[in-house]
Design a protein around this motif. Structure first.
Motif, PDB file in Angstrom:
ATOM      1  N   GLN A 164       0.466  -1.122  -0.029  1.00  0.00           N
ATOM      2  CA  GLN A 164       0.277   0.241  -0.185  1.00  0.00           C
ATOM      3  C   GLN A 164       0.826   1.238  -0.052  1.00  0.00           C
ATOM      4  O   GLN A 164       0.558   2.125  -0.534  1.00  0.00           O
ATOM      5  CB  GLN A 164      -0.929  -0.063   0.827  1.00  0.00           C
ATOM      6  CG  GLN A 164      -1.876   1.178   1.239  1.00  0.00           C
ATOM      7  CD  GLN A 164      -2.982   1.182   0.037  1.00  0.00           C
ATOM      8  OE1 GLN A 164      -3.154   0.373   0.006  1.00  0.00           O
ATOM      9  NE2 GLN A 164      -2.701   2.363  -0.822  1.00  0.00           N
ATOM     10  N   VAL A 165       1.911   0.646   0.488  1.00  0.00           N
ATOM     11  CA  VAL A 165       2.908   2.289   0.982  1.00  0.00           C
ATOM     12  C   VAL A 165       3.543   2.483  -0.562  1.00  0.00           C
ATOM     13  O   VAL A 165       3.628   3.978  -0.843  1.00  0.00           O
ATOM     14  CB  VAL A 165       3.774   2.227   1.920  1.00  0.00           C
ATOM     15  CG1 VAL A 165       4.946   3.316   2.411  1.00  0.00           C
ATOM     16  CG2 VAL A 165       2.786   2.070   3.090  1.00  0.00           C
ATOM     17  N   ALA A 166       3.993   1.412  -0.737  1.00  0.00           N
ATOM     18  CA  ALA A 166       4.741   1.111  -2.295  1.00  0.00           C
ATOM     19  C   ALA A 166       3.893   2.268  -3.569  1.00  0.00           C
ATOM     20  O   ALA A 166       4.442   3.156  -4.181  1.00  0.00           O
ATOM     21  CB  ALA A 166       5.386  -0.013  -2.361  1.00  0.00           C
ATOM     22  N   SER A 167       2.914   1.903  -3.314  1.00  0.00           N
ATOM     23  CA  SER A 167       1.791   2.037  -4.092  1.00  0.00           C
ATOM     24  C   SER A 167       1.663   3.389  -4.117  1.00  0.00           C
ATOM     25  O   SER A 167       1.539   4.440  -5.247  1.00  0.00           O
ATOM     26  CB  SER A 167       0.488   1.516  -4.949  1.00  0.00           C
ATOM     27  OG  SER A 167      -0.786   1.168  -3.601  1.00  0.00           O
ATOM     28  N   ASP A 168       0.668   3.639  -3.028  1.00  0.00           N
ATOM     29  CA  ASP A 168       1.550   5.456  -2.872  1.00  0.00           C
ATOM     30  C   ASP A 168       2.129   6.074  -3.304  1.00  0.00           C
ATOM     31  O   ASP A 168       1.833   7.706  -3.343  1.00  0.00           O
ATOM     32  CB  ASP A 168       0.375   5.496  -1.596  1.00  0.00           C
ATOM     33  CG  ASP A 168      -0.820   4.747  -0.933  1.00  0.00           C
ATOM     34  OD1 ASP A 168      -1.537   4.764  -1.767  1.00  0.00           O
ATOM     35  OD2 ASP A 168      -1.322   4.848   0.939  1.00  0.00           O
ATOM     36  N   LYS A 169       3.124   6.001  -2.903  1.00  0.00           N
ATOM     37  CA  LYS A 169       4.404   6.912  -3.088  1.00  0.00           C
ATOM     38  C   LYS A 169       4.813   6.294  -5.022  1.00  0.00           C
ATOM     39  O   LYS A 169       5.821   6.924  -5.380  1.00  0.00           O
ATOM     40  CB  LYS A 169       5.507   6.614  -2.749  1.00  0.00           C
ATOM     41  CG  LYS A 169       5.181   6.652  -1.037  1.00  0.00           C
ATOM     42  CD  LYS A 169       6.034   7.544  -0.952  1.00  0.00           C
ATOM     43  CE  LYS A 169       5.448   7.825   0.751  1.00  0.00           C
ATOM     44  NZ  LYS A 169       5.664   8.968   1.359  1.00  0.00           N
ATOM     45  N   GLY A 170       4.582   5.505  -5.675  1.00  0.00           N
ATOM     46  CA  GLY A 170       4.703   5.147  -7.130  1.00  0.00           C
ATOM     47  C   GLY A 170       5.870   3.833  -7.038  1.00  0.00           C
ATOM     48  O   GLY A 170       6.290   4.395  -8.385  1.00  0.00           O
ATOM     49  N   ALA A 171       6.042   3.323  -6.086  1.00  0.00           N
ATOM     50  CA  ALA A 171       7.642   2.795  -6.675  1.00  0.00           C
ATOM     51  C   ALA A 171       6.480   1.431  -7.004  1.00  0.00           C
ATOM     52  O   ALA A 171       5.844   0.498  -6.567  1.00  0.00           O
ATOM     53  CB  ALA A 171       7.651   2.646  -4.782  1.00  0.00           C
ATOM     54  N   THR A 172       7.774   0.341  -7.576  1.00  0.00           N
ATOM     55  CA  THR A 172       8.020  -0.441  -8.148  1.00  0.00           C
ATOM     56  C   THR A 172       8.230  -1.963  -7.040  1.00  0.00           C
ATOM     57  O   THR A 172       8.387  -2.852  -7.270  1.00  0.00           O
ATOM     58  CB  THR A 172       7.909  -0.987  -9.870  1.00  0.00           C
ATOM     59  OG1 THR A 172       9.296  -0.297  -9.464  1.00  0.00           O
ATOM     60  CG2 THR A 172       6.741   0.328 -10.139  1.00  0.00           C
ATOM     61  N   HIS A 173       9.426  -1.120  -6.658  1.00  0.00           N
ATOM     62  CA  HIS A 173      10.740  -2.277  -5.916  1.00  0.00           C
ATOM     63  C   HIS A 173      10.713  -1.754  -4.582  1.00  0.00           C
ATOM     64  O   HIS A 173      10.793  -0.509  -4.693  1.00  0.00           O
ATOM     65  CB  HIS A 173      11.514  -2.905  -6.459  1.00  0.00           C
ATOM     66  CG  HIS A 173      11.265  -2.774  -8.129  1.00  0.00           C
ATOM     67  ND1 HIS A 173      11.032  -2.318  -9.300  1.00  0.00           N
ATOM     68  CD2 HIS A 173      11.806  -4.271  -8.360  1.00  0.00           C
ATOM     69  CE1 HIS A 173      10.789  -3.232 -10.168  1.00  0.00           C
ATOM     70  NE2 HIS A 173      11.328  -4.484  -9.728  1.00  0.00           N
ATOM     71  N   TYR A 174      11.521  -2.462  -3.637  1.00  0.00           N
ATOM     72  CA  TYR A 174      12.230  -2.438  -2.474  1.00  0.00           C
ATOM     73  C   TYR A 174      12.699  -3.043  -2.047  1.00  0.00           C
ATOM     74  O   TYR A 174      12.638  -3.453  -2.395  1.00  0.00           O
ATOM     75  CB  TYR A 174      10.416  -2.159  -1.461  1.00  0.00           C
ATOM     76  CG  TYR A 174      10.225  -3.284  -1.301  1.00  0.00           C
ATOM     77  CD1 TYR A 174      10.645  -4.272   0.297  1.00  0.00           C
ATOM     78  CD2 TYR A 174       9.089  -3.953  -1.418  1.00  0.00           C
ATOM     79  CE1 TYR A 174      10.188  -5.669   0.709  1.00  0.00           C
ATOM     80  CE2 TYR A 174       8.370  -5.030  -1.697  1.00  0.00           C
ATOM     81  CZ  TYR A 174       9.416  -6.233  -0.327  1.00  0.00           C
ATOM     82  OH  TYR A 174       8.493  -6.931   0.209  1.00  0.00           O
ATOM     83  N   ARG A 175      13.858  -2.146  -0.448  1.00  0.00           N
ATOM     84  CA  ARG A 175      14.899  -2.636  -0.091  1.00  0.00           C
ATOM     85  C   ARG A 175      14.983  -3.151   1.114  1.00  0.00           C
ATOM     86  O   ARG A 175      15.001  -1.441   1.582  1.00  0.00           O
ATOM     87  CB  ARG A 175      16.162  -2.481  -0.873  1.00  0.00           C
ATOM     88  CG  ARG A 175      17.834  -2.891  -0.460  1.00  0.00           C
ATOM     89  CD  ARG A 175      18.325  -2.406  -0.894  1.00  0.00           C
ATOM     90  NE  ARG A 175      18.784  -1.252  -0.004  1.00  0.00           N
ATOM     91  CZ  ARG A 175      19.641  -0.499   0.561  1.00  0.00           C
ATOM     92  NH1 ARG A 175      20.299  -1.268   1.280  1.00  0.00           N
ATOM     93  NH2 ARG A 175      19.407   0.848   0.574  1.00  0.00           N
TER      94      ARG A 175
END
Length: 91
Positions: free
Chosen positions: A59-70
């Protein structure tokens, strides 16, 4: 016959949710220059609900427009009621 449209709608919905999910990358992949950092965020979710951390992170990633995380750091506080993680988001 009326069941086919329902099954099709469910399949499309499941496919679209998985397409929106952010995927983890390694530190080496992050340093490769193929990803643009969007910053670091902290995420917390109850440890009693299976998958809640992944759901919150997506949810946080999609809100920020992210497709990947580390994942940078993770843990639980002394009372063990929450899982916490610090992650760097990328697109």
């Amino acid at each position: 016959m009326k069941l086919l449209p329902v099954i099709t709608a469910v399949a499309i919905t499941v496919a679209s949710f998985s397409a929106l999910a952010a995927t983890p990358i390694s530190e080496m992949q992050a340093q490769s220059g193929n990803f643009q950092s969007l910053g670091v965020v902290s995420v917390s979710a109850p440890n009693t609900v299976p998958g809640s951390m992944r759901d919150e992170l997506n949810q946080v990633a999609s809100d920020k427009g992210a497709t990947h995380y580390r994942v940078i750091g993770q843990g639980t506080p002394g009372d063990s009621s929450l899982n916490r993680a610090s992650v760097e988001l990328y697109k």
